[in-house]
Design an enzyme around this catalytic site. Structure first.
Site, short mmCIF file in Angstrom:
data_model
loop_
_atom_site.label_atom_id
_atom_site.label_comp_id
_atom_site.label_asym_id
_atom_site.label_seq_id
_atom_site.Cartn_x
_atom_site.Cartn_y
_atom_site.Cartn_z
N GLY A 31 3.58 10.61 -9.06
CA GLY A 31 4.45 9.56 -9.57
C GLY A 31 5.24 8.85 -8.48
N HIS B 187 0.43 4.23 -2.63
CA HIS B 187 0.11 5.60 -2.23
C HIS B 187 1.22 6.57 -2.64
CE1 HIS B 187 -3.52 5.46 0.63
NE2 HIS B 187 -3.52 4.35 -0.11
N ARG C 63 0.83 -1.21 0.00
CA ARG C 63 0.00 0.00 0.00
C ARG C 63 0.87 1.26 0.00
NH1 ARG C 63 -3.30 2.71 4.51
NH2 ARG C 63 -5.00 3.75 3.41
N ASN D 272 -3.98 9.16 4.21
CA ASN D 272 -2.76 8.58 4.78
C ASN D 272 -2.65 8.69 6.30
OD1 ASN D 272 -1.79 7.93 2.20
ND2 ASN D 272 -0.75 9.91 1.98
#
Length: 321
Positions: A70, A64, A60, A92
């Site tokens: 990018g 993220h 993950r 987050n």
């Protein structure tokens, strides 16, 4: 020098300029840091062996990172006077984890090859090794990314998928990053691992008007996620895959067919929409799922990397050099 020779030389320069353009390569560190991958693998295996949930967290974390400006390790940066950390973005905060494991891997690699291996590449390698360590697929990681010199909290808030997103919003978010609906379903299959906090699925399990959730499943989840919202209740955890939450398999898709997807954004993948057929395929063929997951992870790792002279190689992953 004749005109013909001049034209030929110009063509040679143009061709060389094109072919020498910086690109990701699986052999990027073969000469500059040949022990990088094995060093990182050792750290990841130890971390996952100590806590199986860490495999999901590392996958993950890479996801993220790549979805925000990018694959540039911007998610690892702490707050500074110049920018606000992505760690504090809504999707987050108090949720994304595994930073300490990446820091450990970076520290060990720095001992052997100072200033060579980027944090962005460590994230990509860690995700692959985490998958493999819990029975998931492995793949050849393309390397050569460089690290961002800024974080992008606003983009994290706007671009990262939400547990509330409907199918069309999810398809659009992934399409913007160059990922197909099939890629999206395959990547969502990482929810065969890990856990979610109560606040992300409370509305789903207590919505009595919903016809896309198994009643027994909802009742069971209510036992660990109280209706009343409070800091302690909101943070209570439940496995995304009730059957085998610590093994990389295709039970996630079988759960969706049984209306037992934990998050709203899980169940929308199988709810009479355009991705139903992909979920059905993956539920019947785990080999196809694992192969497609690996391909989608490689594709995701190609999202807007910093290459060549762009960005930097950070000495520590949480701060600019």
């Amino acid at each position: 020098m004749s005109m013909g020779v001049q034209v030929w030389l110009m063509l040679v320069v143009l061709v060389l300029g094109t072919t020498c353009e910086a690109q990701l390569s699986s052999t990027f560190y073969d000469n500059t840091c040949p022990t990088a991958l094995s060093t990182i693998r050792t750290i990841i295996r130890k971390a996952v062996s100590k806590e199986r949930r860490m495999a999901a967290s590392l996958i993950r974390l890479h996801f993220h990172d790549c979805f925000v400006h990018g694959c540039d390790a911007s998610i690892l940066l702490d707050n500074s006077s110049d920018f606000k950390s992505e760690k504090t973005a809504g999707p987050n905060v108090n949720s994304v984890r595994g930073f300490n494991v990446i820091d450990q891997a970076k520290t060990e690699v720095e001992k052997k090859c100072p200033g060579v291996v980027s944090c962005a590449d460590i994230l990509a390698i860690a995700a692959r090794d985490a998958s493999f360590s819990v029975g998931g697929p492995s793949w050849t990681v393309k390397l050569g990314r460089r690290d961002s010199v800024s974080a992008y909290k606003d983009i994290a808030n706007s671009d990262l998928p939400s547990f509330r997103d409907n199918l069309q919003v999810l398809i659009s978010r992934f399409d913007t990053k160059g990922l197909s609906p099939r890629d999206m379903v395959a990547l969502s299959g990482s929810h065969t691992l890990g856990q979610a906090q109560c606040f992300t699925f409370r509305d789903r399990i207590y919505n009595n008007n919903s016809n896309n959730i198994d009643v027994g499943f909802a009742t069971k989840r209510q036992g660990t996620c109280p209706l009343a919202s409070s800091p302690s209740n909101d943070e209570k955890l439940a496995p995304l895959d009730l059957v085998t939450p610590n093994s990389f398999d295709n039970n996630y898709f079988k759960n969706l067919i049984q209306k037992k997807g934990l998050l709203p954004s899980d169940q929308v993948l199988y709810n009479g929409g355009s991705t139903d057929n992909v979920v059905l395929e993956y539920s019947k063929n785990p080999t196809t799922f694992k192969s497609d997951f690996a391909s989608a992870m490689i594709k995701m790792g190609d999202i807007e990397p910093l290459l060549g002279s762009a960005g930097i190689v950070r000495k520590i992953c949480s701060a600019i050099n």
